[in-house]
Design a protein around this motif. Sequence first.
Motif, PDB file in Angstrom:
ATOM      1  N   LYS A 121       0.832  -1.210   0.000  1.00 26.20           N
ATOM      2  CA  LYS A 121       0.000   0.000   0.000  1.00 26.20           C
ATOM      3  C   LYS A 121       0.864   1.256   0.000  1.00 26.20           C
ATOM      4  CE  LYS A 121      -3.572  -2.297   2.721  1.00 26.20           C
ATOM      5  NZ  LYS A 121      -2.831  -3.576   2.690  1.00 26.20           N
ATOM      6  N   SER A 137      -6.867  -4.514   1.005  1.00 32.16           N
ATOM      7  CA  SER A 137      -6.437  -4.596  -0.392  1.00 32.16           C
ATOM      8  C   SER A 137      -5.228  -3.700  -0.649  1.00 32.16           C
ATOM      9  CB  SER A 137      -7.586  -4.184  -1.320  1.00 32.16           C
ATOM     10  OG  SER A 137      -8.716  -4.992  -1.098  1.00 32.16           O
ATOM     11  N   LYS A 138      -4.603  -3.890  -1.813  1.00 31.62           N
ATOM     12  CA  LYS A 138      -3.503  -3.016  -2.214  1.00 31.62           C
ATOM     13  C   LYS A 138      -4.117  -1.701  -2.688  1.00 31.62           C
ATOM     14  CE  LYS A 138       0.599  -2.681  -5.119  1.00 31.62           C
ATOM     15  NZ  LYS A 138       1.468  -3.349  -6.122  1.00 31.62           N
ATOM     16  N   VAL A 139      -4.024  -0.671  -1.859  1.00 28.02           N
ATOM     17  CA  VAL A 139      -4.705   0.587  -2.136  1.00 28.02           C
ATOM     18  C   VAL A 139      -3.732   1.759  -2.030  1.00 28.02           C
ATOM     19  CG1 VAL A 139      -6.935  -0.263  -1.326  1.00 28.02           C
ATOM     20  CG2 VAL A 139      -5.395   0.883   0.291  1.00 28.02           C
ATOM     21  N   VAL A 153     -11.069  -1.126   4.699  1.00 27.26           N
ATOM     22  CA  VAL A 153     -10.713  -0.342   3.516  1.00 27.26           C
ATOM     23  C   VAL A 153     -10.235  -1.300   2.425  1.00 27.26           C
ATOM     24  CG1 VAL A 153      -9.259   1.502   2.609  1.00 27.26           C
ATOM     25  CG2 VAL A 153     -10.059   1.593   4.987  1.00 27.26           C
ATOM     26  N   ASN A 154     -10.998  -1.380   1.331  1.00 24.14           N
ATOM     27  CA  ASN A 154     -10.634  -2.295   0.247  1.00 24.14           C
ATOM     28  C   ASN A 154     -10.587  -1.597  -1.114  1.00 24.14           C
ATOM     29  OD1 ASN A 154     -13.330  -1.898  -0.261  1.00 24.14           O
ATOM     30  ND2 ASN A 154     -13.938  -4.044   0.020  1.00 24.14           N
ATOM     31  N   LYS A 155     -10.563  -0.262  -1.108  1.00 21.57           N
ATOM     32  CA  LYS A 155     -10.375   0.491  -2.350  1.00 21.57           C
ATOM     33  C   LYS A 155      -9.616   1.772  -2.031  1.00 21.57           C
ATOM     34  CE  LYS A 155     -14.769   3.052  -2.257  1.00 21.57           C
ATOM     35  NZ  LYS A 155     -16.009   3.361  -3.012  1.00 21.57           N
ATOM     36  N   SER A 156      -9.079   2.402  -3.059  1.00 17.98           N
ATOM     37  CA  SER A 156      -8.252   3.593  -2.877  1.00 17.98           C
ATOM     38  C   SER A 156      -9.091   4.838  -2.626  1.00 17.98           C
ATOM     39  CB  SER A 156      -7.379   3.820  -4.114  1.00 17.98           C
ATOM     40  OG  SER A 156      -6.428   2.783  -4.263  1.00 17.98           O
ATOM     41  N   GLU A 158      -7.627   8.435  -2.965  1.00 20.74           N
ATOM     42  CA  GLU A 158      -6.402   9.170  -3.275  1.00 20.74           C
ATOM     43  C   GLU A 158      -6.499  10.659  -2.994  1.00 20.74           C
ATOM     44  OE1 GLU A 158      -4.690   8.179  -7.062  1.00 20.74           O
ATOM     45  OE2 GLU A 158      -5.440   6.127  -6.986  1.00 20.74           O
ATOM     46  N   PRO A 168     -17.714  -2.274   3.517  1.00 20.88           N
ATOM     47  CA  PRO A 168     -16.471  -1.594   3.121  1.00 20.88           C
ATOM     48  C   PRO A 168     -16.529  -0.093   3.372  1.00 20.88           C
ATOM     49  CG  PRO A 168     -17.802  -2.042   1.184  1.00 20.88           C
ATOM     50  CD  PRO A 168     -18.515  -2.708   2.336  1.00 20.88           C
ATOM     51  N   LYS A 170     -16.377   3.912   2.971  1.00 19.40           N
ATOM     52  CA  LYS A 170     -16.821   4.885   1.964  1.00 19.40           C
ATOM     53  C   LYS A 170     -16.565   6.292   2.490  1.00 19.40           C
ATOM     54  CE  LYS A 170     -21.615   4.871   3.630  1.00 19.40           C
ATOM     55  NZ  LYS A 170     -23.039   4.645   3.268  1.00 19.40           N
TER      56      LYS A 170
END
Length: 202
Positions: A121, A137-139, A153-156, A158, A168, A170
């Motif tokens: 990450k 996840s890799k975010v 946390v399973n999404k980026s 940025e 998840p 948000k």
Amino acid sequence: MISSKKELKFYIMADYMMNRGKFKPSKLESLFKFFIGGGVMSYLVAMRKYSYYKGTRSILKYYYRYRYYSLGKQLGFSIGADVFGYGLVIPHYGTIIAGNSNRCGNYCVLQVDTVISDNGKRIGDALYLSVGAKMTSKVTIGDNVSIGANSVVNKSFEGGNMMIAGAPAKYIKAEKPWYERDGKEFVEKVNAVEKLKREFFK
């Protein structure tokens, strides 16, 4: 990896300021730690010294590797030695996992029962990881992101400067850096560290 003794000294002093409100322990505190040992700051010092010495030929790398892993086992910490920038804050003992392939910025806060899984990450400055939060996840996470308790946390995210929460996770709302949100004393600590950095590396 910490690459010089000057950088090593700065990292340790920055960690002290953010966790204890001063750049180094008193002589009495140092004596107490010598006989009693343990504690979050003892772990952070060992982690920073291992980060530096493992890149050298010094036999001290073996001592600090032992101390770093031993204290981690006592406190419940499994934190990669090269993951976090300076000013890392760990308020309490308890399970904290951060895999070594991750890279996080400065002034991060890790509460208990938190996990940053080991998959590369990229996380900015001033991460605030609340109790029970997991990053799976890799975010990629921007600067000044606070993550709510028990979130996954399973999404980026940025963009940065936000509060995220849920499983998840948000977007919840725009948010200041945690040290501005949580009180003047933390802003003063960050300002003191940044002033020290300018003096160290001018």
